[in-house]
Design an enzyme around this catalytic site. Sequence first.
Site, PDB file in Angstrom:
ATOM      1  N   ASP A  34     -26.858  19.051  17.780  1.00  0.00           N
ATOM      2  CA  ASP A  34     -26.697  18.252  16.555  1.00  0.00           C
ATOM      3  C   ASP A  34     -25.380  18.578  15.870  1.00  0.00           C
ATOM      4  O   ASP A  34     -24.861  19.670  16.042  1.00  0.00           O
ATOM      5  CB  ASP A  34     -27.814  18.614  15.561  1.00  0.00           C
ATOM      6  N   LYS A  56     -25.729  12.444  14.505  1.00  0.00           N
ATOM      7  CA  LYS A  56     -25.917  11.121  13.895  1.00  0.00           C
ATOM      8  C   LYS A  56     -25.742  11.282  12.405  1.00  0.00           C
ATOM      9  O   LYS A  56     -26.556  10.864  11.603  1.00  0.00           O
ATOM     10  CB  LYS A  56     -27.278  10.542  14.248  1.00  0.00           C
ATOM     11  N   MET A 168     -30.862  17.468   1.126  1.00  0.00           N
ATOM     12  CA  MET A 168     -30.394  16.074   1.166  1.00  0.00           C
ATOM     13  C   MET A 168     -30.404  15.441  -0.230  1.00  0.00           C
ATOM     14  O   MET A 168     -30.712  14.263  -0.374  1.00  0.00           O
ATOM     15  CB  MET A 168     -31.278  15.233   2.123  1.00  0.00           C
TER      16      MET A 168
HETATM   17  N1  SAH Z   1     -33.553  21.479   9.739  1.00  0.00           N
HETATM   18  C1  SAH Z   1     -32.548  21.790   8.742  1.00  0.00           C
HETATM   19  C2  SAH Z   1     -32.477  20.729   7.663  1.00  0.00           C
HETATM   20  C3  SAH Z   1     -32.014  19.377   8.178  1.00  0.00           C
HETATM   21  S1  SAH Z   1     -31.878  18.177   6.902  1.00  0.00           S
HETATM   22  C4  SAH Z   1     -32.849  23.160   8.159  1.00  0.00           C
HETATM   23  O1  SAH Z   1     -33.947  23.697   8.369  1.00  0.00           O
HETATM   24  O2  SAH Z   1     -31.977  23.727   7.490  1.00  0.00           O
HETATM   25  C5  SAH Z   1     -30.169  18.294   6.489  1.00  0.00           C
HETATM   26  C6  SAH Z   1     -30.010  18.930   5.128  1.00  0.00           C
HETATM   27  O3  SAH Z   1     -30.142  20.335   5.226  1.00  0.00           O
HETATM   28  C7  SAH Z   1     -28.655  18.720   4.486  1.00  0.00           C
HETATM   29  O4  SAH Z   1     -28.560  17.477   3.856  1.00  0.00           O
HETATM   30  C8  SAH Z   1     -28.630  19.868   3.503  1.00  0.00           C
HETATM   31  O5  SAH Z   1     -29.421  19.577   2.368  1.00  0.00           O
HETATM   32  C9  SAH Z   1     -29.323  20.954   4.279  1.00  0.00           C
HETATM   33  N2  SAH Z   1     -28.379  21.847   4.985  1.00  0.00           N
HETATM   34  C10 SAH Z   1     -28.310  22.077   6.295  1.00  0.00           C
HETATM   35  N3  SAH Z   1     -27.370  22.999   6.580  1.00  0.00           N
HETATM   36  C11 SAH Z   1     -26.838  23.378   5.406  1.00  0.00           C
HETATM   37  C12 SAH Z   1     -25.833  24.316   5.002  1.00  0.00           C
HETATM   38  N4  SAH Z   1     -25.172  25.061   5.887  1.00  0.00           N
HETATM   39  N5  SAH Z   1     -25.553  24.430   3.685  1.00  0.00           N
HETATM   40  C13 SAH Z   1     -26.199  23.705   2.762  1.00  0.00           C
HETATM   41  N6  SAH Z   1     -27.156  22.808   3.079  1.00  0.00           N
HETATM   42  C14 SAH Z   1     -27.479  22.651   4.373  1.00  0.00           C
END
Ligand code: SAH
Length: 245
Positions: A34, A56, A168
């Site tokens: 991803d 995506k 998000m």
């Molecule tokens: N599965 C992922 C979340 C996916 S949804 C997890 O467990 O972290 C995608 C959202 O995750 C982004 O819009 C943001 O809100 C958050 N996110 C993912 N990586 C991030 C990072 N390094 N810093 C801040 N927010 C992050």
Amino acid sequence: MGKVFLIGAGPGDPELMTLKAARALGSADVVLIDDLVSRGCLAHARSGAKVVEVGKRGGCKSTAQAFIEKLMIQYARAGNVVARLKGGDPFVFGRGGEEMAALLAEGIEVEVIPGVTAGLAAPATLGIPVTHRELARGVTFVTGHAKEGAEADWKALARSGTTLVIYMGLARLGHIVAALLEAGLPAETPACVIQDATLKSQRELVSTLGALSAQGFESPAIIVVGAVVARGRAQAKARGDRKAA
Ligand code: SAH
């Protein structure tokens, strides 16, 4: 028949990937990665592994999702061990559940490897103890994205006594703040925005609910709302620590 590992690659810093994730990745013939996953994680892949970028970004298009599922099914059917690398934890807003169901429906073996979710890693970088016992009864992971009009129950969340960790949420930050204020959370409630958590590019704003702003921030970002935010280290100190690390 091969198999698929649904792997949580952690929030960004490749060192936050688990040992188990690294080992599974090292056993894979094909890696589907991803775009939120740091390329540094690929250091654990076999040198001959085929790497497919399946990002995506932003869109979350169902066609793309169906295509990713089809790819995994094809590669596994051809006898490959497939590593599906997902950001954070595969089952926290990661559509990992859908992918697992699609694979199981085809009779393909799936192993899920949990990961460090951004919602825990981001506050941790600022020393924010999300369930500090005098200040929070728990922690709630919630999406700020309103899919097909379905909106989180901000009223109930405001009353929950839990730290709110919003994924998000950047694009709708103004709306979310207004809803939480209207639900009765005081404007002085400590709150922060953390972008690119655990990466060198990390930036944050530690503020209050009333003064929170998305200005100057980009996705991916985590928003944390609750008294525990004020228990974090000062912003400047957190920066200094990261530089020293
Ligand atoms: N599965 C992922 C979340 C996916 S949804 C997890 O467990 O972290 C995608 C959202 O995750 C982004 O819009 C943001 O809100 C958050 N996110 C993912 N990586 C991030 C990072 N390094 N810093 C801040 N927010 C992050």
